[in-house]
Design a protein around this motif. Structure first.
Motif, short mmCIF file in Angstrom:
data_model
loop_
_atom_site.label_atom_id
_atom_site.label_comp_id
_atom_site.label_asym_id
_atom_site.label_seq_id
_atom_site.Cartn_x
_atom_site.Cartn_y
_atom_site.Cartn_z
N ASP A 250 0.86 -1.18 0.00
CA ASP A 250 0.00 0.00 0.00
C ASP A 250 0.91 1.24 0.00
N GLY B 166 -6.07 6.93 3.76
CA GLY B 166 -6.60 5.56 3.73
C GLY B 166 -5.79 4.65 2.83
N TYR C 199 -5.56 -10.12 6.98
CA TYR C 199 -4.64 -9.19 6.35
C TYR C 199 -3.45 -9.08 7.30
N ASN D 291 -5.24 -7.00 10.17
CA ASN D 291 -6.55 -6.44 9.87
C ASN D 291 -7.50 -7.59 9.57
N ARG E 96 -10.03 -7.79 7.47
CA ARG E 96 -10.80 -7.59 6.22
C ARG E 96 -9.81 -7.26 5.12
N GLY F 95 -7.82 -4.93 2.54
CA GLY F 95 -7.39 -3.53 2.54
C GLY F 95 -8.05 -2.79 1.39
N ASP F 96 -8.15 -1.49 1.51
CA ASP F 96 -8.59 -0.63 0.43
C ASP F 96 -7.48 0.39 0.26
N PRO F 97 -6.70 0.38 -0.78
CA PRO F 97 -6.92 -0.15 -2.13
C PRO F 97 -6.30 -1.52 -2.45
N GLU F 98 -5.80 -2.27 -1.47
CA GLU F 98 -5.18 -3.55 -1.83
C GLU F 98 -6.18 -4.50 -2.50
N1 GLY Z 1 -5.05 0.28 2.85
C1 GLY Z 1 -4.93 0.02 4.22
C2 GLY Z 1 -6.09 -0.51 4.88
O1 GLY Z 1 -7.09 -0.81 4.25
O2 GLY Z 1 -6.05 -0.66 6.09
#
Ligand code: GLY
Ligand code: AMP
Length: 438
Positions: free
Chosen positions: A228, A242, A285, A301, A303, A305-308
């Motif tokens: 990221d 984010g 994650y 994490n 869930r 990731g966003d943007p992963e």
């Molecule tokens: N891109 C990092 C996250 O979703 O935590």
């Protein structure tokens, strides 16, 4: 073949990518996204009214979701973001007989409580930074006392225990910075709440990358490693966001390193959660630091990731829905996950000013010119008649693939430059760290 009606919870680029990927599955019946965004609309029905902000409490929102599940005969709910998982949506829906892809409240503490995850890693010898936990009544005073009384090796990292919208971690170069940061926590209500317990941790030197797995609690299927780009500015400068872009796979985690991660982190974590009586199901994650001593956990994490997610799902050759159903039904052992050999790059286009103040309502043009080989996932957008307008900090993510990382990056930026809106901002160095390793 039976098909399954699916509900996806969330409204970001991650959820648009989930909807896109689910839509490719022959197992998909009806797809609902709550609340969804203008991008998810292409693949299912957005239930716009079902957004958490519209309900006074998580419990009231969960009840409304359960009603929707009954009404629309939904077979599986996929939870995009962490907050509902940490609040116990899986427990609530499962108690009513519904299937959920995502960990229970107790298992989601891997992300929701840093003191829990540090305790678990220490107990089961999972490599991570050395740390001290504080949890007394006047926890901030205790930590301040610790900084003043001890002879410490700086820099140190201060972490609030709970979810803090990306603001909970602070790297302090010296005692003065640390004490100043404690004052900032005292003055910020969200931070103060998240900091009812505090972790002080050794600063790890190395390169960060993450590894994603789908698991049914006992078996796991690795997706890819990814990297990221959390800071707003090129060269990893400026404020945290984010996430401004991602690429996969990350060369810093080669096959050998991935095996070490699996053996020393992924399976030990799943085993630990089982032994503690909280088997972990869903996406795990692993946020890692690749140090000279090997990979160490920075954070878990619970869930995608966003943007992963926007690079991982296009890289998945297997049927996402089939894999998620196998995880929920404890049948992952029988399911293979095949990932593409290509390389994937995602660049996030944001509103100028983000992560600080920014304007909304700018017209977005050029998406129609983007090549059919690339993908555009919506985050902060809104439709106004035939026009598409910006409606958030992170607006869109553009994803391209290539036979190598260089190719993926170049084609991604070619597509990004076709899209415009007033004060559009994007980092120009997504993936560069990966190129340096090659
Ligand atoms: N891109 C990092 C996250 O979703 O935590
Ligand atoms: P976290 O929310 O725990 O992922 O922390 C946010 C960011 O802070 C990470 O992505 C790292 O860049 C940095 N960070 C957290 N903990 C450490 C550590 N112990 N050593 C070095 N950097 C860290």
């Amino acid at each position: 073949m039976s098909t399954y009606n699916i509900l996806v919870l969330g409204s970001g680029g991650r959820e648009h990518a989930l909807a896109w990927s689910l839509n490719r599955s022959p197992l998909l019946g009806n797809l609902y996204i709550a609340p969804g965004n203008p991008g998810t609309e292409d693949f299912g029905e957005n239930i716009i009214a079902l957004k958490p902000e519209a309900y006074g409490t998580p419990a009231a929102w969960f009840e409304a979701i359960a009603d929707l599940i009954q009404d629309r005969d939904i077979d599986l709910t996929i939870v995009g973001p962490e907050q509902p998982l940490v609040d116990g949506i899986t427990d609530f829906l499962e108690s009513q007989g519904h299937k959920v892809f995502g960990p229970t409240k107790a298992a989601a503490r891997l992300e929701g409580s840093k003191s829990f995850s540090k305790w678990l890693m220490a107990k089961y010898n999972i490599p991570t930074a050395e740390s001290v936990a504080f949890s007394g009544k006047s926890v901030l005073d205790e930590v301040e006392e610790y900084f003043k009384a001890s002879d410490l090796d700086w820099p140190l990292v201060i972490k609030a225990d709970g979810l803090a919208a990306g603001k909970g971690v602070f790297i302090c170069q010296d005692q003065q910075e640390a004490v100043e940061h404690l004052h900032r926590i005292r003055e910020d209500e969200t931070l103060r709440k998240a900091a009812s317990r505090i972790i002080v941790e050794e600063f790890m030197v190395g390169e960060e990358a993450s590894v994603f797995a789908i698991t049914d609690g006992r078996h796991a299927r690795l997706l890819l490693s990814a990297q990221d780009h959390k800071r707003i500015g090129d060269g990893d400068t400026g404020l945290n966001t984010g996430g401004m872009g991602a690429y996969a796979p990350a060369p810093v985690i080669d096959k050998h390193m991935l095996q070490i991660v699996e053996d020393t982190i992924l399976y030990p974590t799943l085993g630990a959660m089982q032994l503690e009586g909280h088997p972990y199901r869903g996406v795990l994650y692993l946020g890692l630091m690749i140090t000279d001593e090997g990979p160490k956990v920075v954070e878990y994490n619970c869930r995608f990731g966003d943007p992963e997610c926007q690079v991982l799902l296009p890289a998945m050759k297997s049927d996402l829905l089939e894999v998620m159903l196998a995880a929920v039904n404890f049948e992952l052992e029988k399911t293979e996950v095949v990932m593409s050999d290509d390389h994937f790059c995602c660049v996030v286009m944001a509103s100028g000013g983000y992560p600080g103040a920014y304007a909304k309502g700018m017209e977005i043009t050029g998406i129609g010119d983007v090549s059919g080989d690339a993908l555009v996932f919506h985050s902060g957008t809104r439709r106004d008649g035939d026009n598409l307008l910006t409606n958030g900090g992170r607006v869109l993510s553009v994803v391209s693939k290539g036979p190598d990382l260089r190719g993926a990056i170049d084609s991604c930026y070619r597509e990004v430059r076709k899209i415009s809106f007033d004060k559009a901002y994007f980092r120009s160095d997504i993936g560069v760290k990966g190129l340096k390793r090659l």
